[in-house]
Every structure is written in structure tokens, then in C-alpha cells.
Write an enzyme that holds these catalytic residues in place. Structure first.
Site, mmCIF file in Angstrom:
data_model
loop_
_atom_site.group_PDB
_atom_site.id
_atom_site.type_symbol
_atom_site.label_atom_id
_atom_site.label_comp_id
_atom_site.label_asym_id
_atom_site.label_seq_id
_atom_site.Cartn_x
_atom_site.Cartn_y
_atom_site.Cartn_z
ATOM 1 N N SER A 104 -8.443 -3.045 4.313
ATOM 2 C CA SER A 104 -7.650 -2.643 3.151
ATOM 3 C C SER A 104 -6.166 -2.493 3.494
ATOM 4 C CB SER A 104 -8.257 -1.378 2.566
ATOM 5 O OG SER A 104 -7.987 -1.333 1.199
ATOM 6 N N HIS A 118 -15.993 -1.825 -1.806
ATOM 7 C CA HIS A 118 -14.832 -1.753 -0.915
ATOM 8 C C HIS A 118 -15.138 -0.824 0.268
ATOM 9 C CE1 HIS A 118 -10.535 -1.892 -0.073
ATOM 10 N NE2 HIS A 118 -10.469 -0.577 -0.059
HETATM 11 C C1 GCU Z 1 -5.686 1.330 -2.824
HETATM 12 C C2 GCU Z 1 -4.579 0.309 -2.882
HETATM 13 C C3 GCU Z 1 -4.963 -0.968 -2.143
HETATM 14 C C4 GCU Z 1 -5.440 -0.630 -0.762
HETATM 15 C C5 GCU Z 1 -6.547 0.371 -0.827
HETATM 16 C C6 GCU Z 1 -7.056 0.848 0.531
HETATM 17 O O1 GCU Z 1 -6.764 0.905 -3.584
HETATM 18 O O2 GCU Z 1 -4.284 0.058 -4.233
HETATM 19 O O3 GCU Z 1 -3.863 -1.841 -2.068
HETATM 20 O O4 GCU Z 1 -5.850 -1.810 -0.098
HETATM 21 O O5 GCU Z 1 -6.078 1.520 -1.487
HETATM 22 O O6 GCU Z 1 -6.287 0.869 1.490
HETATM 23 O O7 GCU Z 1 -8.224 1.253 0.608
#
Ligand code: GCU
Length: 407
Positions: free
Chosen positions: A245, A388
């Protein structure tokens, strides 16, 4: 070990508002002035430096200079770890002057006679979350309050081992790889307030192209690499950078700027990383939103592209192109539409021209694969069902890809 942030503006780059609109993902092998680069020599001498400078100027901020020296102090090392089959070590890295924060790198490796490939990357909440071993240090820096065992934004022993599945050290060692990780907040805590971490002590330049937090994290990965290329039992030519992420955005940026990283694996990195800035998918994260929610991740110039990302003189396929000819794998989760899995596939397709300059293939698949079907071409892609997260099946995939490209 003095670190100097380089001058932050390029007089020859126009202000964001004066850039022309470029619909579609720009071809990374076309120079800012429209000249097409037709050889590896011109790519390396002209376009690659220009593209790096463009990413620094308009998005992540200047990459800080490498320190003259990184020193490592071994905090503990146990060669009877992992049922006697591996060694667990933690080292304290000095990456700057005395007032700079230290970086604590946890390294797990198999007890083999030949040096092994190694995964390296930052983690979200501290090394202590990844193992119950009580010798592993608990971060003293600020940590986000939603992580296990955190009290008043400080990590505590109650978190030990509570996120071991995100970096499954034992499984990685059992497959014959080493793995090295540090808490991203050792470099820079993940919050807009930058009166702490390296951003509080590094001589910055200020201004709209100043080094932003994702660039600092990527710089931190390179400091871990400084140590790993000298470390016993690790093959310096077989390092793979991994991150999830926001730390996947970091992994891709680290790979783009540090050629010692032989394989680059951003996991569900999405907007500002593996996902395109130009998209009209209502379920995927827009540039405008990421800039508002996480202002510290990118520089001041990037804020000006929220209303029209098609003015960016590059897209994220350019960041992949900077890794050429090294292998890059994008891993995704089907429910994680915020990270834009289909847009990421197009990013890989549109990075391929840079790989062609080296006479190698980029991504060989013409369409997105089904779930759990690894496309293991030099530009690789994988999507699993689910949410995610960075999980053991994701790690199995990184290692399957590494088996192809790092053996
Ligand atoms: C949020 C953010 C993302 C990122 C994510 C993470 O959702 O909007 O851009 O990748 O956090 O780091 O889990």
C-alpha cells in the site's frame, strides 16, 4: 555521514499550470520536448535522468543524497532461530548525524552455506509486531494508534507477534530466502506533522519540490540495502524490495531510484504508486483525494495536479520504466478497487517500451489474468480474491516470482 538535500527546483521545468494536457498514459520513452528515445544508450544518458528529475520535481520531492557511510551495530543475533534452521538478527543503523533517528533492521535468514536472495522493505507498526521474540526492539518513535498494543501513540510489548502474518519470517526462511524489514516511522512517522523523524533534522530546502515522506521512506530502504550488501549470508545481487500500500508506493519508488534492488514488488500500492494518476474509475483513489488525505506523502507541486492529473508530464508507468530492465511484480486483491487493479495492469502495459529498449519483454499478457494466476513475465501481475492486506498467499506469490527471476 552528512546528508544534504539537493537543490529542489529545475529552472527548465515549467510551473504545473503551464504544462500541456497529455491524455492517456504518456510513453516513458518520449522526452519532455517530444523527442522519442530509440536506444538504450539515449535512454540511460538522457531520458532516464530527465524522468527521475521530473518525478522528483512534480511528485515525490528531491531524492536526498546518499550518506557517505551507514554504520551497523548488532543488537542481537541468534543462529538457533526458526527451529535451528535460521538466524534472526536485529541491527541499529546510523544513517546520518548524531541527532538523526536510528533505523532498526530486523533480518531473518536461513542457515545455508551459500548466500541467499533477500526481501527488503519497510513495515507499518514496528518489528516487534512480526515476532514474539522478546529481544526484538519496540519502536520509540510515534506509531499510529490503530496498531496492536499501542498506548498513547507509543508501541508496547502487548503488540509482540500480533501481525506476524504480514511478514511471515519463518515461511520465508523455510523457502530459502532472507527477509529484512524496519519500521517506516524510524525514518519518518506517517503523519503530516514533520517536526519529528528525518524531516525534522535533515537540511531541507523547503519549497514546492522539497523531499516528501514517501521519498524519505524510499531513501530509508536504500539505507537498509547499504547494510544488506555487506551482510553475511546475503547475496547482494539478489535483493527484492517489497511493500504494502503506501509502503508499496515506497517500494516502487525505491526500486526506480536504486538499481541495487534486483526485483521490485509493490503490493496493492494504487494511487501515487502502481496505479495510474490518470483514471476516471469512480471506485479508485483520485490524485485530488490522496493529496488532501495524506499531504505529507507528496511534494507541493503534486498538489496542483489534483484537478487535472492529465497535466502531469508522466504517469506511474514512468516509475516502472525507471526500473528497466529489472523485473517488477504488481500484486493485487480483487476487492481492493481503491488501489485500481485494472488500472495497474495498464500501467505495466504502458511501461513496456522502456523494456523493449533493452531487448527484453515487459508484460507478455494482453489481458488481466484470472484470480490466483501469476503472470511471471519480467513485468508481472497477480490478483487474488479478497481484501486490501499483505498476507501469506501474497508472500507465496512474491517468492514464486523470485524463484523465476532471482534464482
Ligand atoms: C489509504 C490511501 C491509499 C493507501 C492506503 C494504505 O487507503 O488512500 O493510497 O495505499 O491507505 O496505505 O493502506
Amino acid at each position: 555521514a552528512l546528508v544534504v538535500t539537493l537543490p529542489s527546483t529545475r529552472a527548465d521545468f515549467p510551473p504545473p499550470a503551464q504544462l500541456p494536457t497529455r491524455p492517456g498514459l504518456p510513453d516513458p520513452t518520449v522526452m519532455l520536448d517530444g523527442t522519442r528515445v530509440g536506444s538504450k544508450a539515449d535512454w540511460e544518458a538522457k531520458r532516464r535522468p530527465e524522468l527521475k528529475a521530473l518525478f522528483e520535481h512534480y511528485m515525490y520531492g528531491r531524492r536526498p543524497a546518499d550518506p557517505a557511510k551507514v554504520t551497523a551495530k548488532v543488537l542481537f543475533s541468534d543462529d538457533k532461530a526458526f527451529d535451528g534452521k535460521g538466524t534472526l538478527t536485529e541491527v541499529e543503523l546510523t544513517v546520518g548525524g548524531p541527532e538523526w533517528p536510528k533505523v532498526y533492521l530486523l533480518v531473518a535468514r536461513p542457515n545455508t552455506s551459500a548466500p541467499v536472495g533477500c526481501f527488503v522493505g519497510p513495515n507499518f507498526g514496528g518489528n516487534h509486531l512480526l515476532t514474539t521474540d522478546e529481544r526484538v526492539r519496540i519502536p520509540s518513535a510515534w506509531v499510529p494508534k490503530n496498531y496492536p498494543g499501542v498506548v498513547n501513540e507509543k508501541a508496547t510489548a502487548a503488540g509482540r507477534g500480533k501481525q506476524a502474518e504480514t511478514w511471515p519470517l519463518g515461511e520465508i526462511v523455510a523457502r530459502g530466502y532472507a527477509v529484512a524489514t524496519f519500521y517506516c516511522g524510524d525514518i519518518q512517522p506517517d503523519r503530516p506533522d514533520v517536526k519529528e523523524g528525518v524531516r525534522a533534522v535533515a537540511p531541507g530546502t523547503g519549497g514546492p519540490a522539497d523531499t516528501a515522506t514517501i521519498m524519505w521512506w524510499a531513501w530509508g530502504v536504500s539505507r537498509a540495502v547499504d547494510y544488506l550488501v555487506t551482510a553475511t549470508g546475503i547475496d547482494a545481487r539478489r535483493l527484492a524490495v517489497v511493500g504494502h500500500s503506501r509502503l508499496g508506493k515506497t517500494a516502487l519508488l525505491a526500486g526506480a531510484f536504486d538499481p541495487r534492488l534486483a526485483v521490485v514488488i509493490p503490493n496493492q500500492a494504487g494511487c501515487g504508486g502502481s496505479g495510474p494518476s490518470r483514471h476516471s474509475d469512480p471506485k479508485a483513489e483520485p490524485v485530488e483525494r490522496i493529496n488532501k488525505a495524506f499531504p505529507h506523502w507528496f511534494n507541493g507541486h503534486f498538489k496542483q495536479f489534483g484537478s487535472d492529473p492529465s497535466k502531469l508530464p508522466f504517469d506511474q508507468n514512468g516509475l516502472v520504466a525507471l526500473c528497466a530492465p529489472r523485473p517488477v511484480l504488481f500484486t493485487n486483491a480483487a476487492d481492493d478497487l481503491w488501489a485500481n487493479p485494472s488500472g495497474q495492469f495498464e500501467v505495466l502495459r504502458a511501461a513496456t517500451p522502456a523494456y523493449k529498449l533493452y531487448g527484453v519483454d515487459g508484460i507478455t499478457a494482453a489481458a488481466m489474468p484470472g484470480h490466483n494466476q501469476l503472470v511471471a513475465s519480467r513485468l508481472g501481475y497477480w490478483i487474488r480474491p479478497g481484501k486490501h492486506a499483505m498476507t501469506p498467499p501474497d508472500w507465496k506469490t512474491y517468492m514464486d516470482f523470485a524463484d523465476v527471476w532471482l534464482k
